[in-house]
Design a protein around this motif. Structure first.
Motif, mmCIF file in Angstrom:
data_model
loop_
_atom_site.group_PDB
_atom_site.id
_atom_site.type_symbol
_atom_site.label_atom_id
_atom_site.label_comp_id
_atom_site.label_asym_id
_atom_site.label_seq_id
_atom_site.Cartn_x
_atom_site.Cartn_y
_atom_site.Cartn_z
ATOM 1 N N ALA A 46 0.831 -1.204 0.000
ATOM 2 C CA ALA A 46 0.000 0.000 0.000
ATOM 3 C C ALA A 46 0.866 1.254 0.000
ATOM 4 O O ALA A 46 0.584 2.219 -0.728
ATOM 5 C CB ALA A 46 -0.935 -0.007 1.210
ATOM 6 N N THR A 47 1.932 1.236 0.781
ATOM 7 C CA THR A 47 2.848 2.384 0.837
ATOM 8 C C THR A 47 3.539 2.593 -0.508
ATOM 9 O O THR A 47 3.630 3.719 -1.011
ATOM 10 C CB THR A 47 3.889 2.176 1.952
ATOM 11 O OG1 THR A 47 3.200 1.969 3.186
ATOM 12 C CG2 THR A 47 4.819 3.357 2.079
ATOM 13 N N GLU A 48 4.003 1.499 -1.100
ATOM 14 C CA GLU A 48 4.677 1.588 -2.399
ATOM 15 C C GLU A 48 3.728 2.075 -3.482
ATOM 16 O O GLU A 48 4.104 2.910 -4.312
ATOM 17 C CB GLU A 48 5.250 0.226 -2.785
ATOM 18 C CG GLU A 48 6.421 -0.217 -1.934
ATOM 19 C CD GLU A 48 6.798 -1.675 -2.165
ATOM 20 O OE1 GLU A 48 6.285 -2.298 -3.115
ATOM 21 O OE2 GLU A 48 7.606 -2.194 -1.372
ATOM 22 N N ILE A 49 2.498 1.553 -3.474
ATOM 23 C CA ILE A 49 1.515 1.948 -4.486
ATOM 24 C C ILE A 49 1.207 3.437 -4.375
ATOM 25 O O ILE A 49 1.179 4.148 -5.377
ATOM 26 C CB ILE A 49 0.234 1.097 -4.361
ATOM 27 C CG1 ILE A 49 0.489 -0.332 -4.849
ATOM 28 C CG2 ILE A 49 -0.917 1.719 -5.148
ATOM 29 C CD1 ILE A 49 -0.647 -1.303 -4.573
ATOM 30 N N GLN A 50 0.992 3.914 -3.151
ATOM 31 C CA GLN A 50 0.680 5.336 -2.984
ATOM 32 C C GLN A 50 1.832 6.222 -3.456
ATOM 33 O O GLN A 50 1.610 7.237 -4.107
ATOM 34 C CB GLN A 50 0.332 5.630 -1.532
ATOM 35 C CG GLN A 50 -1.051 5.127 -1.146
ATOM 36 C CD GLN A 50 -1.419 5.486 0.276
ATOM 37 O OE1 GLN A 50 -0.586 5.413 1.170
ATOM 38 N NE2 GLN A 50 -2.666 5.845 0.486
ATOM 39 N N ALA A 51 3.050 5.828 -3.146
ATOM 40 C CA ALA A 51 4.211 6.620 -3.565
ATOM 41 C C ALA A 51 4.340 6.610 -5.088
ATOM 42 O O ALA A 51 4.580 7.655 -5.712
ATOM 43 C CB ALA A 51 5.483 6.074 -2.922
ATOM 44 N N GLU A 52 4.166 5.440 -5.686
ATOM 45 C CA GLU A 52 4.294 5.356 -7.140
ATOM 46 C C GLU A 52 3.157 6.096 -7.840
ATOM 47 O O GLU A 52 3.359 6.725 -8.878
ATOM 48 C CB GLU A 52 4.345 3.896 -7.594
ATOM 49 C CG GLU A 52 4.744 3.764 -9.045
ATOM 50 C CD GLU A 52 5.064 2.345 -9.480
ATOM 51 O OE1 GLU A 52 5.210 2.144 -10.705
ATOM 52 O OE2 GLU A 52 5.157 1.443 -8.629
ATOM 53 N N MET A 53 1.957 6.040 -7.273
ATOM 54 C CA MET A 53 0.823 6.761 -7.864
ATOM 55 C C MET A 53 1.093 8.268 -7.854
ATOM 56 O O MET A 53 0.810 8.957 -8.830
ATOM 57 C CB MET A 53 -0.465 6.452 -7.100
ATOM 58 C CG MET A 53 -1.035 5.077 -7.371
ATOM 59 S SD MET A 53 -1.681 4.876 -9.029
ATOM 60 C CE MET A 53 -3.288 5.626 -8.822
ATOM 61 N N ALA A 54 1.641 8.777 -6.764
ATOM 62 C CA ALA A 54 1.960 10.203 -6.686
ATOM 63 C C ALA A 54 3.006 10.576 -7.733
ATOM 64 O O ALA A 54 2.881 11.609 -8.415
ATOM 65 C CB ALA A 54 2.456 10.556 -5.289
ATOM 66 N N SER A 55 3.997 9.712 -7.886
ATOM 67 C CA SER A 55 5.043 9.960 -8.870
ATOM 68 C C SER A 55 4.474 9.930 -10.290
ATOM 69 O O SER A 55 4.795 10.788 -11.117
ATOM 70 C CB SER A 55 6.145 8.910 -8.716
ATOM 71 O OG SER A 55 7.077 9.012 -9.752
ATOM 72 N N GLN A 91 -0.348 3.601 -14.293
ATOM 73 C CA GLN A 91 -1.277 4.173 -13.321
ATOM 74 C C GLN A 91 -2.574 3.353 -13.264
ATOM 75 O O GLN A 91 -3.093 3.091 -12.180
ATOM 76 C CB GLN A 91 -1.576 5.632 -13.690
ATOM 77 C CG GLN A 91 -2.380 6.366 -12.646
ATOM 78 C CD GLN A 91 -2.627 7.802 -13.049
ATOM 79 O OE1 GLN A 91 -2.960 8.082 -14.212
ATOM 80 N NE2 GLN A 91 -2.455 8.721 -12.110
ATOM 81 N N ALA A 92 -3.065 2.916 -14.415
ATOM 82 C CA ALA A 92 -4.276 2.089 -14.452
ATOM 83 C C ALA A 92 -4.028 0.745 -13.766
ATOM 84 O O ALA A 92 -4.888 0.255 -13.011
ATOM 85 C CB ALA A 92 -4.723 1.877 -15.898
ATOM 86 N N GLU A 99 -7.142 -2.353 -5.171
ATOM 87 C CA GLU A 99 -8.258 -3.099 -4.624
ATOM 88 C C GLU A 99 -7.789 -4.259 -3.753
ATOM 89 O O GLU A 99 -8.380 -4.546 -2.724
ATOM 90 C CB GLU A 99 -9.154 -3.616 -5.745
ATOM 91 C CG GLU A 99 -9.900 -2.521 -6.470
ATOM 92 C CD GLU A 99 -10.747 -3.055 -7.598
ATOM 93 O OE1 GLU A 99 -11.117 -4.247 -7.576
ATOM 94 O OE2 GLU A 99 -11.043 -2.274 -8.515
ATOM 95 N N SER A 100 -6.717 -4.923 -4.162
ATOM 96 C CA SER A 100 -6.248 -6.079 -3.398
ATOM 97 C C SER A 100 -5.050 -5.777 -2.509
ATOM 98 O O SER A 100 -4.758 -6.545 -1.595
ATOM 99 C CB SER A 100 -5.884 -7.222 -4.354
ATOM 100 O OG SER A 100 -4.789 -6.859 -5.171
ATOM 101 N N ARG A 101 -4.362 -4.674 -2.746
ATOM 102 C CA ARG A 101 -3.148 -4.388 -1.983
ATOM 103 C C ARG A 101 -3.068 -2.955 -1.472
ATOM 104 O O ARG A 101 -2.044 -2.549 -0.943
ATOM 105 C CB ARG A 101 -1.907 -4.643 -2.851
ATOM 106 C CG ARG A 101 -1.826 -6.010 -3.484
ATOM 107 C CD ARG A 101 -1.697 -7.106 -2.493
ATOM 108 N NE ARG A 101 -0.312 -7.435 -2.298
ATOM 109 C CZ ARG A 101 0.127 -8.198 -1.327
ATOM 110 N NH1 ARG A 101 -0.693 -8.709 -0.469
ATOM 111 N NH2 ARG A 101 1.392 -8.454 -1.200
#
Length: 137
Positions: A46-55, A91-92, A99-101
């Motif tokens: 979740a932390t990695e996804i949020q950081a990558e989404m922001a980037s 991003q998609a 949803e799962s992570r």
């Protein structure tokens, strides 16, 4: 909860109740360990996804600003358009993975773990009550 242990009249009945509870406790502990493991992994994801989404959001914004300023048909424009497609696709993919992570999945796993921990505590209370009754019969 007060259990009706006074209905147990023999040591054999107590032993049977304790055996069932021991099996339940073993299963609950195993489930708790698995949930804790998946919770830890989900926290990292979740932390990695949020950081990558922001980037990616920043990258997509920058590319959307740059591409219109480049001359049509140039190598620089084509390269940036490819980069925009890749970033948009990534991003998609990350949105789907959330949803799962993502954070909601993490909270769900934390809730599951908390519920199992309560069940473990209650099973231990049950075992203590039956053990105390066994000492009396």
């Amino acid at each position: 909860m007060a259990y009706s242990v006074n209905l147990l009249t023999t040591a054999a009945e107590c032993d049977a109740a304790l055996a069932l509870a021991a099996t339940e406790l073993r299963d609950l502990n195993h489930r708790g360990d698995n949930l804790d493991y998946t919770r830890e992994n989900t926290t990292d994801s979740a932390t990695e996804i949020q950081a990558e989404m922001a980037s990616l959001t920043a990258e997509i914004g920058a590319l959307n600003t740059i591409i219109p300023t480049l001359a049509a048909g140039t190598k620089a424009r084509k390269t940036n358009e490819v980069n925009l497609r890749r970033a948009t696709n990534r991003q998609a993919d990350l949105t789907d993975r959330q949803e799962s992570r993502g954070p909601v999945a993490l909270l769900t796993r934390e809730l599951d773990l908390a519920q199992v921990q309560v069940q473990i505590t209650e099973t231990n209370a049950y075992i203590a009550a039956v053990t105390a009754r066994k000492a009396v019969v």
